[in-house]
Design an enzyme around this catalytic site. Structure first.
Site, PDB file in Angstrom:
ATOM      1  N   GLY A  63       0.955  -1.318   0.077  1.00  0.00           N
ATOM      2  CA  GLY A  63      -0.173   0.105  -0.128  1.00  0.00           C
ATOM      3  C   GLY A  63       1.049   1.146  -0.228  1.00  0.00           C
ATOM      4  O   GLY A  63       1.690   1.580   0.934  1.00  0.00           O
TER       5      GLY A  63
ATOM      6  N   ASP B  45       0.391   7.885   5.975  1.00  0.00           N
ATOM      7  CA  ASP B  45      -0.680   8.514   6.784  1.00  0.00           C
ATOM      8  C   ASP B  45      -0.150   8.680   8.464  1.00  0.00           C
ATOM      9  O   ASP B  45      -1.164   9.298   9.072  1.00  0.00           O
ATOM     10  CB  ASP B  45      -1.661   7.868   6.570  1.00  0.00           C
ATOM     11  CG  ASP B  45      -1.842   6.603   7.117  1.00  0.00           C
ATOM     12  OD1 ASP B  45      -0.646   5.792   7.237  1.00  0.00           O
ATOM     13  OD2 ASP B  45      -2.955   6.131   7.657  1.00  0.00           O
TER      14      ASP B  45
ATOM     15  N   LYS C  48       4.430  -3.031  14.460  1.00  0.00           N
ATOM     16  CA  LYS C  48       4.990  -3.786  13.247  1.00  0.00           C
ATOM     17  C   LYS C  48       4.752  -3.005  12.138  1.00  0.00           C
ATOM     18  O   LYS C  48       4.355  -3.820  10.897  1.00  0.00           O
ATOM     19  CB  LYS C  48       4.655  -5.163  13.481  1.00  0.00           C
ATOM     20  CG  LYS C  48       5.054  -5.913  14.560  1.00  0.00           C
ATOM     21  CD  LYS C  48       4.601  -7.096  14.533  1.00  0.00           C
ATOM     22  CE  LYS C  48       3.059  -7.580  14.638  1.00  0.00           C
ATOM     23  NZ  LYS C  48       2.756  -8.933  14.297  1.00  0.00           N
TER      24      LYS C  48
END
Length: 338
Positions: free
Chosen positions: A206, A210, A244
């Site tokens: 991805g 953010d 993680k």
């Protein structure tokens, strides 16, 4: 006769007058007996000193120019040698084994990021591209849903991206040209843990920076679209102080390292930055068990000390027993620490 003598006489008289005037000026410029020379200013003194140094260092400058020419010749020679070595490296580069594994950075989250995060995403993509070009087993690198703010930022700050090699940059979504059965979305929120990499698959990362504002978004999208998902086996090999969640380029580089070594633990500890505080899981277990034992011993010491306070009013034989207990507990603490 007289008319010829007059002009000659006037010319000689004019010459004599000029000579007299020059002599008068020289005499006026010469200091008299009572006069003193005017002092030289500091600026004039500096100029004279510089001029003197310039004259004295003329030979030194010649020598420096000779040395500079020799140094340039050596540099050109070294450059020629390095170019020949570079051509050797290019020959080695042609001998790399390309992996059929497809690695995709999904850039469809453009509208969810501010410009600051878009710039970070751009830098991480640059790092992925550079590492894939240097890798011994480069992957089939895809950049999908390329457009919007990311494309604008790349056009403004990195115009050379249009000449990138060994990369497929597409404005389409990855689902438009790759079958769903071949896709595996890599997300840390997935309950599935990868054991090995299937090089016939296409793994999706991805492209979202953010700072956890959209937690679980990639996992949610993969589940909604019916795409298989998994996470790297980080927890099986690494204990970290932080979450993680890894940067895009870290995930990319870990996969490249695994393709070369076929060892997850080595791949993790080669790529993960020190700020993550990563330690092997076996060492983490040892340290936690050591802390538990030490806590139990401390608890025993505290209970012994409370008993001793209650026995302060007893006779001396009981005090001797208390000292024996203290020595025994101290010996147990030393044995655990050592």
């Amino acid at each position: 006769m007289s008319s010829e003598i007059l002009p000659a006489f006037s010319e000689t008289s004019n010459v004599e007058r000029k000579q007299d005037l020059n002599e008068d000026q020289e005499e006026n410029q010469k200091p008299g007996l009572g006069e003193v020379f005017e002092p030289i200013s500091k600026r004039q003194m500096k100029k004279l000193m510089k001029q003197k140094q310039w004259e004295e260092q003329r030979e030194l400058r010649k020598q420096k120019r000779k040395e500079k020419r020799k140094r340039k010749q050596l540099e050109r020679q070294c450059q020629l040698e390095s170019n020949s070595e570079g051509s050797d490296r290019k020959r080695i580069r042609r001998d790399v084994v390309y992996s059929p594994l497809r690695l995709i950075i999904d850039c469809s989250f453009d509208s969810l990021m501010v410009l600051k995060d878009i710039k970070k995403l751009h830098k991480q993509i640059q790092r992925c591209y550079a590492e894939n070009r240097r890798a011994r087993h480069p992957v089939q690198f895809y950049l999908t849903s390329h457009g919007g703010q990311l494309k604008k930022n790349m056009d403004e700050n990195d115009k050379g991206w249009v000449n990138w090699k060994d990369i497929h940059i597409k404005p389409e979504h990855y689902s438009e040209f790759i079958q769903k059965e071949e896709l595996i979305y890599l997300t840390s929120d997935s309950p599935n843990v990868l054991k090995e990499l299937d090089e016939s698959k296409a793994y999706v990362i991805g492209g979202l920076v953010d700072h956890n504002h959209h937690k679980g978004l990639t996992y949610k999208q993969a589940s909604e679209h019916g795409i298989d998902h998994a996470q790297l086996p980080l927890g099986n090999f690494v204990k970290m102080n932080s979450r993680k969640v890894l940067a895009i380029n870290h995930v990319f580089e870990i996969i490249l390292e695994y393709l070369e070594t076929r060892d997850w633990q080595e791949a993790f500890f080669t790529i993960l930055p020190q700020r993550k505080g990563a330690v092997p899981t076996d060492k983490a277990c040892e340290s936690s068990s050591h802390e538990k034992k030490f806590a139990r011993v401390e608890g025993g010491l505290n209970s012994d000390s409370s008993e001793e306070e209650n026995r302060n009013e007893l006779d001396s034989p009981h005090k001797e027993e208390k000292q024996d207990k203290e020595t025994s507990t101290e010996s147990t603490v030393n044995s655990i620490l050592h």
